[in-house]
Scaffold this motif. Structure first.
Motif, PDB file in Angstrom:
ATOM      1  N   ILE A   1       0.855  -1.195   0.000  1.00  0.00           N
ATOM      2  CA  ILE A   1       0.000   0.000   0.000  1.00  0.00           C
ATOM      3  C   ILE A   1       0.889   1.242   0.000  1.00  0.00           C
ATOM      4  N   LYS A   2       0.982   1.875  -1.146  1.00  0.00           N
ATOM      5  CA  LYS A   2       1.852   3.045  -1.270  1.00  0.00           C
ATOM      6  C   LYS A   2       1.079   4.312  -0.878  1.00  0.00           C
ATOM      7  N   PRO A   3       1.822   5.317  -0.378  1.00  0.00           N
ATOM      8  CA  PRO A   3       1.142   6.557   0.020  1.00  0.00           C
ATOM      9  C   PRO A   3       0.368   7.195  -1.135  1.00  0.00           C
ATOM     10  N   GLU A   4       0.863   6.987  -2.380  1.00  0.00           N
ATOM     11  CA  GLU A   4       0.138   7.595  -3.516  1.00  0.00           C
ATOM     12  C   GLU A   4      -1.296   7.055  -3.579  1.00  0.00           C
ATOM     13  N   LEU A   5      -1.433   5.764  -3.239  1.00  0.00           N
ATOM     14  CA  LEU A   5      -2.762   5.150  -3.304  1.00  0.00           C
ATOM     15  C   LEU A   5      -3.663   5.719  -2.205  1.00  0.00           C
ATOM     16  N   THR A   6      -3.143   5.744  -0.993  1.00  0.00           N
ATOM     17  CA  THR A   6      -3.993   6.249   0.102  1.00  0.00           C
ATOM     18  C   THR A   6      -4.275   7.744  -0.079  1.00  0.00           C
ATOM     19  N   ASP A   7      -3.282   8.483  -0.615  1.00  0.00           N
ATOM     20  CA  ASP A   7      -3.521   9.916  -0.883  1.00  0.00           C
ATOM     21  C   ASP A   7      -4.647  10.079  -1.900  1.00  0.00           C
ATOM     22  N   LYS A   8      -4.588   9.220  -2.924  1.00  0.00           N
ATOM     23  CA  LYS A   8      -5.612   9.302  -3.963  1.00  0.00           C
ATOM     24  C   LYS A   8      -7.005   9.051  -3.355  1.00  0.00           C
ATOM     25  N   LEU A   9      -7.102   8.012  -2.506  1.00  0.00           N
ATOM     26  CA  LEU A   9      -8.397   7.708  -1.885  1.00  0.00           C
ATOM     27  C   LEU A   9      -8.847   8.853  -0.982  1.00  0.00           C
ATOM     28  N   ASP A  10      -7.883   9.412  -0.238  1.00  0.00           N
ATOM     29  CA  ASP A  10      -8.209  10.565   0.618  1.00  0.00           C
ATOM     30  C   ASP A  10      -8.782  11.696  -0.215  1.00  0.00           C
ATOM     31  N   ASN A  11      -8.082  11.987  -1.336  1.00  0.00           N
ATOM     32  CA  ASN A  11      -8.521  13.110  -2.175  1.00  0.00           C
ATOM     33  C   ASN A  11      -9.903  12.870  -2.769  1.00  0.00           C
ATOM     34  N   LEU A  12     -10.190  11.594  -3.038  1.00  0.00           N
ATOM     35  CA  LEU A  12     -11.497  11.275  -3.624  1.00  0.00           C
ATOM     36  C   LEU A  12     -12.585  11.126  -2.548  1.00  0.00           C
ATOM     37  N   GLY A  13     -12.141  11.209  -1.294  1.00  0.00           N
ATOM     38  CA  GLY A  13     -13.125  11.132  -0.196  1.00  0.00           C
ATOM     39  C   GLY A  13     -13.557   9.718   0.145  1.00  0.00           C
ATOM     40  N   PHE A  14     -12.710   8.724  -0.145  1.00  0.00           N
ATOM     41  CA  PHE A  14     -13.068   7.332   0.174  1.00  0.00           C
ATOM     42  C   PHE A  14     -12.393   6.880   1.463  1.00  0.00           C
ATOM     43  N   ALA A  15     -13.171   6.211   2.304  1.00  0.00           N
ATOM     44  CA  ALA A  15     -12.610   5.630   3.528  1.00  0.00           C
ATOM     45  C   ALA A  15     -11.961   4.302   3.157  1.00  0.00           C
ATOM     46  N   TRP A  16     -10.827   4.014   3.774  1.00  0.00           N
ATOM     47  CA  TRP A  16     -10.181   2.729   3.497  1.00  0.00           C
ATOM     48  C   TRP A  16      -9.772   2.042   4.795  1.00  0.00           C
ATOM     49  N   ILE A  17      -9.671   0.710   4.700  1.00  0.00           N
ATOM     50  CA  ILE A  17      -9.261  -0.081   5.865  1.00  0.00           C
ATOM     51  C   ILE A  17      -8.201  -1.086   5.434  1.00  0.00           C
ATOM     52  N   ILE A  18      -7.494  -1.602   6.419  1.00  0.00           N
ATOM     53  CA  ILE A  18      -6.584  -2.727   6.192  1.00  0.00           C
ATOM     54  C   ILE A  18      -6.991  -3.837   7.182  1.00  0.00           C
ATOM     55  N   GLU A  19      -6.378  -4.993   7.053  1.00  0.00           N
ATOM     56  CA  GLU A  19      -6.777  -6.150   7.869  1.00  0.00           C
ATOM     57  C   GLU A  19      -6.802  -5.816   9.364  1.00  0.00           C
ATOM     58  N   GLU A  20      -5.791  -5.075   9.780  1.00  0.00           N
ATOM     59  CA  GLU A  20      -5.637  -4.675  11.177  1.00  0.00           C
ATOM     60  C   GLU A  20      -6.925  -4.029  11.741  1.00  0.00           C
ATOM     61  N   ASN A  21      -7.622  -3.274  10.893  1.00  0.00           N
ATOM     62  CA  ASN A  21      -8.811  -2.545  11.358  1.00  0.00           C
ATOM     63  C   ASN A  21     -10.007  -3.450  11.633  1.00  0.00           C
ATOM     64  N   LEU A  22      -9.892  -4.718  11.229  1.00  0.00           N
ATOM     65  CA  LEU A  22     -11.035  -5.619  11.424  1.00  0.00           C
ATOM     66  C   LEU A  22     -10.935  -6.406  12.724  1.00  0.00           C
ATOM     67  N   LYS A  23      -9.876  -6.115  13.497  1.00  0.00           N
ATOM     68  CA  LYS A  23      -9.632  -6.909  14.711  1.00  0.00           C
ATOM     69  C   LYS A  23     -10.751  -6.819  15.735  1.00  0.00           C
ATOM     70  N   GLU A  24     -11.400  -5.664  15.764  1.00  0.00           N
ATOM     71  CA  GLU A  24     -12.470  -5.501  16.759  1.00  0.00           C
ATOM     72  C   GLU A  24     -13.762  -6.193  16.346  1.00  0.00           C
ATOM     73  N   LEU A  25     -13.784  -6.737  15.134  1.00  0.00           N
ATOM     74  CA  LEU A  25     -15.014  -7.339  14.620  1.00  0.00           C
ATOM     75  C   LEU A  25     -14.940  -8.860  14.663  1.00  0.00           C
ATOM     76  N   THR A  26     -16.096  -9.495  14.554  1.00  0.00           N
ATOM     77  CA  THR A  26     -16.148 -10.949  14.481  1.00  0.00           C
ATOM     78  C   THR A  26     -16.321 -11.349  13.024  1.00  0.00           C
ATOM     79  N   LYS A  27     -15.433 -12.222  12.557  1.00  0.00           N
ATOM     80  CA  LYS A  27     -15.527 -12.665  11.169  1.00  0.00           C
ATOM     81  C   LYS A  27     -16.415 -13.903  11.080  1.00  0.00           C
ATOM     82  N   ILE A  28     -17.356 -13.877  10.165  1.00  0.00           N
ATOM     83  CA  ILE A  28     -18.204 -15.048   9.923  1.00  0.00           C
ATOM     84  C   ILE A  28     -17.859 -15.564   8.534  1.00  0.00           C
ATOM     85  N   GLU A  29     -17.530 -16.834   8.459  1.00  0.00           N
ATOM     86  CA  GLU A  29     -17.179 -17.406   7.161  1.00  0.00           C
ATOM     87  C   GLU A  29     -18.424 -17.536   6.300  1.00  0.00           C
TER      88      GLU A  29
END
Ligand code: SF4
Length: 382
Positions: free
Chosen positions: A141-169
């Motif tokens: 994940i390069k900063p250019e990609l996250t900058d682009k998403l920021d500029n377009l107003g899109f929220a993004w997550i990575i695997e780490e951010n799902l730790k507080e959630l329960t995964k259902i297969e």
């Protein structure tokens, strides 16, 4: 929220037990009964009564517990999920809509083209515009990609951010629904903290779009807080967002549009005049038909508390007087030569009544259903 009535709370307080401290006013209320009534409505604190028994405190501690945790997602905490406290929307309302995320894996071929399709995707339904809620980033994940998403107003997550959630297969559809339902029941009915995390379902690549759509729709209804898709398909996401919009509107607040006169197809003095209520679904059904008829037209939308035509009439929110006031307010008599108003067929019995209060206009009874308007207009204009 307290689960006891005011009277039930009162039964725990000193006055009900005829104790000497009853009605002592130390809580700031004149009587134990007044305090109990306010406490049951969550409008005061149990700690204000120094004599409240431990048993009552425990009931309140339990009832104040949030059945399901709320979790913020997105690098800038843009998307809130969870926090649900009922099993069925009609019990009260659902709170935070199921978020929809799509995976962008920079190790995949053509991920940039996929990202462009995602960021360009947008649908509007009943006056609300929706885009993909979250981009789930994988790979490098390069900063250019996250900058682009920021500029377009899109929220993004990575695997780490799902730790507080329960995964259902996403396995057998019925088993998955059962698991999701069991978790929500444990959270809402038993307030079991082991089940209080919001849940997500991750969909791997699936060839069968119909199957994917059916499964995702089931899980959206019961009871995923987040759906993550490896594939991006505009039709699938549109379907889910439309379904979600229906489920996550507050049943106590009907969707409504502004009461006013709407103009279609370059109105002039020959414009037709249609009439309906401000219930959003009725409005959009009628407005879409009028637009496609391709003749200049006004659509008079009455203030009807977001009720559909017959409901508004039976609740006296669609009366001849309301119609007359709305037509007069927007001075339609001055705007058209052909003074005719087309009313919904379901209100044919109001024809004479409306004619009485709008003597300048002839009232025509239109069809019962919006999709029949085009044929009706053909008949009256030929
Ligand atoms: Fe009743 Fe407690 Fe209020 Fe005194 S402080 S009036 S005992 S509720």
């Amino acid at each position: 929220m307290a689960e006891l009535s005011g009277l039930q709370v009162f039964k725990y307080l000193p006055a009900a037990k005829k104790l000497p401290e009853g009605n002592c006013k130390k809580c700031g209320f004149p009587t134990c009964m007044a305090f109990g009534l306010k406490l049951a409505k969550n409008q005061t604190e149990i700690e204000l009564c120094p004599y409240a028994p431990e048993e009552l405190k425990e009931i309140f501690t339990q009832s104040m517990k949030q059945p399901q945790k709320e979790v913020m997602l997105g690098h800038k905490n843009q998307i809130l999920i969870g926090g649900e406290n009922v099993l069925f929307r009609h019990d009260k309302t659902f709170i935070n809509k199921t978020a929809i995320a799509v995976v962008i894996d920079t190790a995949e071929k053509n991920w940039e083209a996929k990202l462009n399709r995602i960021t360009e995707f947008e649908i509007t339904r009943v006056n609300e515009t929706f885009k993909v809620d979250l981009i789930y980033l994988k790979g490098e994940i390069k900063p250019e990609l996250t900058d682009k998403l920021d500029n377009l107003g899109f929220a993004w997550i990575i695997e780490e951010n799902l730790k507080e959630l329960t995964k259902i297969e996403d396995g057998d559809v019925f088993e998955t629904i059962q698991t999701l339902t069991d978790i929500r029941k444990k959270a809402v009915l038993e307030k079991d903290e082991n089940y209080s995390s919001p849940v997500y379902v991750y969909f791997k690549h699936e060839e069968d779009l119909l199957k994917l759509s059916a499964k995702a729709s089931f899980y959206l209804c019961k009871y995923a807080n987040l759906l993550i898709f490896e594939d991006f398909n505009e039709a699938l996401i549109s379907t889910l967002m439309t379904l979600r919009q229906n489920i996550y509107t507050d049943p106590q607040k009907p969707l409504q549009v502004e009461s006013k006169v709407y103009e279609f197809n370059n109105v002039d003095e020959n414009a037709l005049i249609f009439l309906t209520t401000n219930f959003a679904l009725t409005y959009f059904a009628v407005a879409n038909e009028i637009e496609s008829i391709n003749k200049p037209a006004y659509l008079v939308v009455t203030p009807s508390d977001g009720m559909s035509v017959l409901t508004a009439w039976s609740a006296e929110k669609f009366t001849a007087q309301i119609v007359a006031r709305t037509v007069a307010k927007f001075e339609l008599a001055k705007k058209v030569k052909n003074k005719q108003i087309i009313i919904p067929g379901l209100l044919s019995h109001m024809k004479e009544e409306i004619e009485e209060v709008l003597p300048d206009f002839k009232i025509l009874v239109g069809p019962n259903e919006a999709y029949l308007l085009a044929d009706f207009v053909k008949q009256i204009t030929n």
